[in-house]
Motif scaffolding. Structure first.
Motif, PDB file in Angstrom:
ATOM      1  N   UNK A 163     -75.046 101.068  70.544  1.00 18.10           N
ATOM      2  CA  UNK A 163     -75.576 100.412  71.745  1.00 18.10           C
ATOM      3  C   UNK A 163     -76.713  99.438  71.462  1.00 18.10           C
ATOM      4  N   UNK A 164     -77.096  99.283  70.204  1.00 21.99           N
ATOM      5  CA  UNK A 164     -78.199  98.402  69.824  1.00 21.99           C
ATOM      6  C   UNK A 164     -79.436  98.718  70.667  1.00 21.99           C
ATOM      7  N   UNK A 165     -79.812  99.989  70.644  1.00 24.32           N
ATOM      8  CA  UNK A 165     -80.988 100.427  71.369  1.00 24.32           C
ATOM      9  C   UNK A 165     -81.597 101.633  70.668  1.00 24.32           C
ATOM     10  N   UNK A 166     -82.884 101.851  70.927  1.00 30.03           N
ATOM     11  CA  UNK A 166     -83.564 103.048  70.436  1.00 30.03           C
ATOM     12  C   UNK A 166     -84.350 103.640  71.597  1.00 30.03           C
ATOM     13  N   UNK A 167     -84.541 104.931  71.520  1.00 29.72           N
ATOM     14  CA  UNK A 167     -85.290 105.619  72.560  1.00 29.72           C
ATOM     15  C   UNK A 167     -86.636 106.064  72.008  1.00 29.72           C
ATOM     16  N   UNK A 168     -87.704 105.560  72.629  1.00 34.05           N
ATOM     17  CA  UNK A 168     -89.059 105.987  72.310  1.00 34.05           C
ATOM     18  C   UNK A 168     -89.488 106.905  73.447  1.00 34.05           C
ATOM     19  N   UNK A 169     -89.650 108.198  73.190  1.00 28.58           N
ATOM     20  CA  UNK A 169     -89.899 109.145  74.294  1.00 28.58           C
ATOM     21  C   UNK A 169     -91.011 108.715  75.242  1.00 28.58           C
ATOM     22  N   UNK A 170     -92.096 108.161  74.712  1.00 26.37           N
ATOM     23  CA  UNK A 170     -93.227 107.798  75.560  1.00 26.37           C
ATOM     24  C   UNK A 170     -92.998 106.511  76.357  1.00 26.37           C
ATOM     25  N   UNK A 171     -92.055 105.678  75.917  1.00 25.04           N
ATOM     26  CA  UNK A 171     -91.824 104.384  76.575  1.00 25.04           C
ATOM     27  C   UNK A 171     -90.461 104.275  77.229  1.00 25.04           C
ATOM     28  N   UNK A 172     -89.518 105.080  76.785  1.00 25.50           N
ATOM     29  CA  UNK A 172     -88.155 104.993  77.295  1.00 25.50           C
ATOM     30  C   UNK A 172     -87.235 104.299  76.303  1.00 25.50           C
ATOM     31  N   UNK A 173     -86.115 103.787  76.794  1.00 25.83           N
ATOM     32  CA  UNK A 173     -85.114 103.148  75.939  1.00 25.83           C
ATOM     33  C   UNK A 173     -85.400 101.661  75.793  1.00 25.83           C
ATOM     34  N   UNK A 174     -85.407 101.208  74.561  1.00 17.45           N
ATOM     35  CA  UNK A 174     -85.608  99.789  74.268  1.00 17.45           C
ATOM     36  C   UNK A 174     -84.291  99.227  73.769  1.00 17.45           C
ATOM     37  N   UNK A 175     -83.730  98.297  74.512  1.00 18.29           N
ATOM     38  CA  UNK A 175     -82.405  97.746  74.218  1.00 18.29           C
ATOM     39  C   UNK A 175     -82.521  96.276  73.869  1.00 18.29           C
ATOM     40  N   UNK A 176     -81.740  95.843  72.889  1.00 17.31           N
ATOM     41  CA  UNK A 176     -81.770  94.444  72.463  1.00 17.31           C
ATOM     42  C   UNK A 176     -81.126  93.553  73.514  1.00 17.31           C
TER      43      UNK A 176
END
Length: 311
Positions: A163-176
């Motif tokens: 999905x070209x994304x990462x999940x940072x627990x404190x910030x949520x999902x960051x998607x390209x």
């Protein structure tokens, strides 16, 4: 929601892909150009596997140069984890912020926690950086020598490759907004999990045949005399049929040709081979196996075969 940045141009067909690689002085098979074209045009990661020194990493470098995109390289190693590959929090700066907040007393606990875990304190590592297009150009993300990592890290990559994304627990999902072009390489020191391979186009980068390796030398070692280059290629091709600890890759062939050219050699001879084997072979046991009479024997075979072809 902000509009997505239009994708930068990629080759329109296999011929353009092959021409693109050649413009970057990379000589490849048609099948490799096809795999790369499909990866670029369909937005799928490309997984390149093969022996060390056959040109896997170089493909990413050439693409970055010819497509004018930033190259972001994640060099894998045993013990690589999320904090080194994706992101981590800047704990020293957070501690300073806590001390300042305590001294001023101008923020409550919830407000301070929110401030501490904002992007201002986020250290972006290669993977997270690659998800953010720079100057409207999606970068090339090179995940190099994935086989050196541990299996848990492979599992973490699945979200990124799918999905070209990462999940940072404190910030949520960051998607390209604009996915990077992802190239993964492996020297096959261990098997990579099928879940990774299913998300990629796969290509095995093999040793080139003699004709293609000679063409590579003409591009990468243009100052080497033609006869010397032919002897080098023929000699290396024979070595690769031997039972050695580490067979020489294309990178070693290029190194050897450049070394011999620097020594002003016009042709191979037994003494020169013995003196320069360290440019071609990287293990002492292999060098000892080849030095002396064995190298002379192989060179005699090479010269006889070349004389037969010329006749």
């Amino acid at each position: 929601m902000p509009a997505q940045t239009p994708p930068t141009r990629v080759p329109r067909n296999v011929d353009e892909t092959e021409a693109l690689l050649r413009a970057g002085r990379y000589v490849c098979d048609r099948s490799l150009a096809t795999a790369l074209y499909l990866s670029l045009s369909l937005g799928r990661p490309l997984f390149l596997e093969g022996e060390a020194g056959v040109g896997k990493t170089e493909i990413a470098k050439v693409l970055a140069e010819t497509l004018d995109r930033p190259l972001i390289r994640l060099q894998c190693y045993e013990g690589l984890d999320v904090s080194s590959a994706v992101y981590e929090w800047n704990y020293p700066r957070q501690m300073v912020e806590i001390r300042l907040a305590e001294a001023s007393g101008d923020r409550g606990r919830e407000q301070l926690e929110s401030d501490l875990f904002s992007e201002r304190f986020l250290i972006k590592r290669p993977i997270l950086t690659a998800l953010e297009a720079t100057g409207g150009k999606a970068p090339i993300l090179l995940i190099d020598e994935l086989d050196r990592t541990d299996e848990p890290f492979e599992a973490f990559l699945l979200e990124i490759l799918s999905d070209f994304q990462v999940t940072v627990p404190e910030l949520g999902t960051i998607k390209a907004d604009q996915p990077p072009l992802v190239i993964l390489t492996s020297n096959r020191t261990r098997e990579i999990h099928d879940a990774i391979k299913r998300r990629c186009f796969y290509y095995w980068v093999d040793y080139p045949d003699a004709e293609r390796e000679l063409e590579i030398l003409r591009v990468k070692a243009p100052n080497a005399p033609e006869d010397l280059s032919r002897q080098i290629v023929a000699f290396v091709q024979k070595i690769r049929t031997m039972d050695l600890f580490k067979l020489p890759g294309v990178a070693e062939t290029i190194d050897w040709a450049q070394a011999l050219t620097q020594l002003d050699r016009l042709a191979l001879d037994p003494d020169t081979i013995n003196d320069t084997l360290g440019a071609l072979l990287k293990y002492q046991d292999d060098i000892q196996k080849l030095q002396g009479s064995e190298a002379a024997r192989i060179l005699d075979e090479v010269k006889r075969e070349m004389a037969g072809q010329a006749a």
